[in-house]
Design an enzyme around this catalytic site. Sequence first.
Site, short mmCIF file in Angstrom:
data_model
loop_
_atom_site.label_atom_id
_atom_site.label_comp_id
_atom_site.label_asym_id
_atom_site.label_seq_id
_atom_site.Cartn_x
_atom_site.Cartn_y
_atom_site.Cartn_z
N ARG A 39 44.56 52.80 71.37
CA ARG A 39 44.99 52.78 72.74
C ARG A 39 45.84 54.01 73.09
O ARG A 39 46.08 54.29 74.26
CB ARG A 39 45.81 51.51 72.98
CG ARG A 39 44.94 50.24 72.86
CD ARG A 39 45.79 48.99 72.97
NE ARG A 39 46.49 48.82 71.71
CZ ARG A 39 46.25 47.80 70.86
NH1 ARG A 39 45.38 46.88 71.15
NH2 ARG A 39 46.90 47.69 69.73
N ASP A 82 48.03 62.88 62.38
CA ASP A 82 49.03 62.82 61.32
C ASP A 82 48.33 63.09 59.99
O ASP A 82 48.16 64.25 59.59
CB ASP A 82 49.72 61.45 61.37
CG ASP A 82 50.82 61.30 60.34
OD1 ASP A 82 51.26 62.32 59.78
OD2 ASP A 82 51.25 60.16 60.10
P1 IMP Z 1 46.13 59.63 61.23
O1 IMP Z 1 44.86 58.88 60.92
O2 IMP Z 1 47.15 59.48 60.14
O3 IMP Z 1 45.92 61.07 61.60
O4 IMP Z 1 46.83 58.90 62.40
C1 IMP Z 1 46.38 58.93 63.65
C2 IMP Z 1 46.89 57.73 64.42
O5 IMP Z 1 48.09 57.18 63.86
C3 IMP Z 1 47.24 58.14 65.81
O6 IMP Z 1 46.13 58.00 66.65
C4 IMP Z 1 48.36 57.20 66.15
O7 IMP Z 1 47.83 56.01 66.70
C5 IMP Z 1 49.04 56.88 64.86
N1 IMP Z 1 50.25 57.71 64.64
C6 IMP Z 1 50.40 58.78 63.82
N2 IMP Z 1 51.64 59.29 63.89
C7 IMP Z 1 52.31 58.53 64.81
C8 IMP Z 1 53.65 58.58 65.36
O8 IMP Z 1 54.49 59.43 65.04
N3 IMP Z 1 53.93 57.63 66.29
C9 IMP Z 1 53.05 56.68 66.69
N4 IMP Z 1 51.79 56.62 66.22
C10 IMP Z 1 51.42 57.53 65.29
#
Ligand code: IMP
Length: 180
Positions: free
Chosen positions: A44, A104
């Site tokens: 979302r 991230d």
């Molecule tokens: P990844 O798969 O680790 O790259 O994470 C991506 C998803 O994790 C994003 O679309 C966010 O929904 C969530 N996310 C990553 N870092 C944060 C943060 O600092 N705050 C809130 N949600 C995060």
Amino acid sequence: MELDKSIEKVLVSETEIQDACKKLGAQLTEDYKDKDPLLLGILRGSAPFMADLIKRIDAHLEIDFMTLSSYHGGTKSSGEVKMIMDIDAPVNGRDILIIEDIIDTGRTLKYVREMLELRGASVKIATLLDKPSGRVVEIKPDYTCFTIPNEFVVGYGLDYDNHYRNLPYVGVLKEEVYTN
Ligand code: IMP
Ligand code: MG
């Protein structure tokens, strides 16, 4: 304001976000003219960014959304990406621009990108925020509005336990919010 009370510091202000949407919108207007791309928001978190960005793009485009989950209510990624809601339109041969709130670890986008490429789409990525220091898999966005340090942030779509998405800016929560 009530929600502001939980915020330790603002990382990206409302004005900075709106200016970035204008700038990226102008760039995408140029890059996607005559391409009729599909802008695919990852729900979302990407909803506010998608809403503001598309109004700044002066070209034909379509939008759609997909729901994925890798977080389970905390501040650390679980490492497992789950498909909650897929798109049903065929994407073979389409120019897709994924709209993300934040990258991230990169796991979410790697998963989506590979899936869409297997379906025959050409895929690019636009993200509001990038935390390159959190990366565990190789993924590079084509468009990034802001690069931020490795801190957990909320606001403008980003949540902590599904709250704070409605802040108009991106900020860092006070320690006490996590511990209470
Ligand atoms: P990844 O798969 O680790 O790259 O994470 C991506 C998803 O994790 C994003 O679309 C966010 O929904 C969530 N996310 C990553 N870092 C944060 C943060 O600092 N705050 C809130 N949600 C995060
Ligand atoms: Mg997300």
